[in-house]
Design an enzyme around this catalytic site. Sequence first.
Site, PDB file in Angstrom:
ATOM      1  N   LYS A   1       8.397 -25.317 -22.359  1.00  0.00           N
ATOM      2  CA  LYS A   1       7.228 -24.596 -21.855  1.00  0.00           C
ATOM      3  C   LYS A   1       6.499 -25.348 -20.738  1.00  0.00           C
ATOM      4  CE  LYS A   1       6.289 -22.014 -26.117  1.00  0.00           C
ATOM      5  NZ  LYS A   1       5.276 -21.653 -27.129  1.00  0.00           N
TER       6      LYS A   1
ATOM      7  N   ASP B   1       0.501 -16.614 -25.871  1.00  0.00           N
ATOM      8  CA  ASP B   1       0.252 -16.938 -27.279  1.00  0.00           C
ATOM      9  C   ASP B   1      -1.153 -16.519 -27.702  1.00  0.00           C
ATOM     10  OD1 ASP B   1       2.776 -17.967 -27.802  1.00  0.00           O
ATOM     11  OD2 ASP B   1       2.211 -19.999 -27.222  1.00  0.00           O
TER      12      ASP B   1
END
Length: 282
Positions: free
Chosen positions: A69, A106
């Site tokens: 990420k 998220d």
Amino acid sequence: MSSQKRKAAITGFPVDQSRSPLVHGYWLKKHGLEGEYGRVAVQPEEAKTFFKDFKTSGLVGANVTVPHKEVAFAACDHLDEAAKAMGAANTLWLDETGALCGANTDGLGFLGNLDQLAPGWDSEGGTAVVLGAGGAARAIIWALLSRGFTSVHIVNRTFEKAKVLEDQFGSKTKAYPWDKLGTLLEDADLLVNTTALGMAGKAPLEINLDPLPKSALVTDIVYVPLETELLKQASSRGNPTVDGLGMLLHQAVPGFERWFGVRPEVDDGLRQLVLEDLGVKV
């Protein structure tokens, strides 16, 4: 690339365990789209080059899982505000110029889950207690502040890690060591577990909820088991609860819309499909 052949994938290492193909495959089938969503394992030593040259991958976009990420974030030409706040990107797409764009969904997944299963949960903002200080906590703190929460208490066994998040997010957040949790629960409107404690195969989350107002919403990002001991304990004393599966599902929505042009819904059919795949009994 024609709309009939648009391809996206989950990228990371490893990716065999990812449920993302199941989720996106469900939506592709439901909407009758010809797109594809697969898995692309990217070795850590190859990740920097892969994301830097993403437009040669044959993909219109991708989800990114651990450990890539941060590498994906660094490769992006454009980033949304959430990704900038996290220093990590989990959703990528190519714009009309071929530039690589990145987002972190998220926090949006967390919000979407609560919006769906506890409508009005954020109507008065208030005080949240967040357990943990990892990447998930970072996303959830960002999300809570975006919804107007006036106090976010970050409680972690390693106080220094919580302090890093307080320093990043500013005056509406405050870091505390674990032994302060009981006092903090007294004024909480929302309790969120962002740790892996309570997950199948992990150590239990040992917490006394007696000080927590029964009006407080309790949620857990763990979804195996679906009803964690934290949620079971909260429910038994009358607190409203929300399980963690929806966060996984809702965080996938923005990417699918970017890649395939349709905004999908998280419905009961999708939840049931993923639960069956996880072997979780409801």
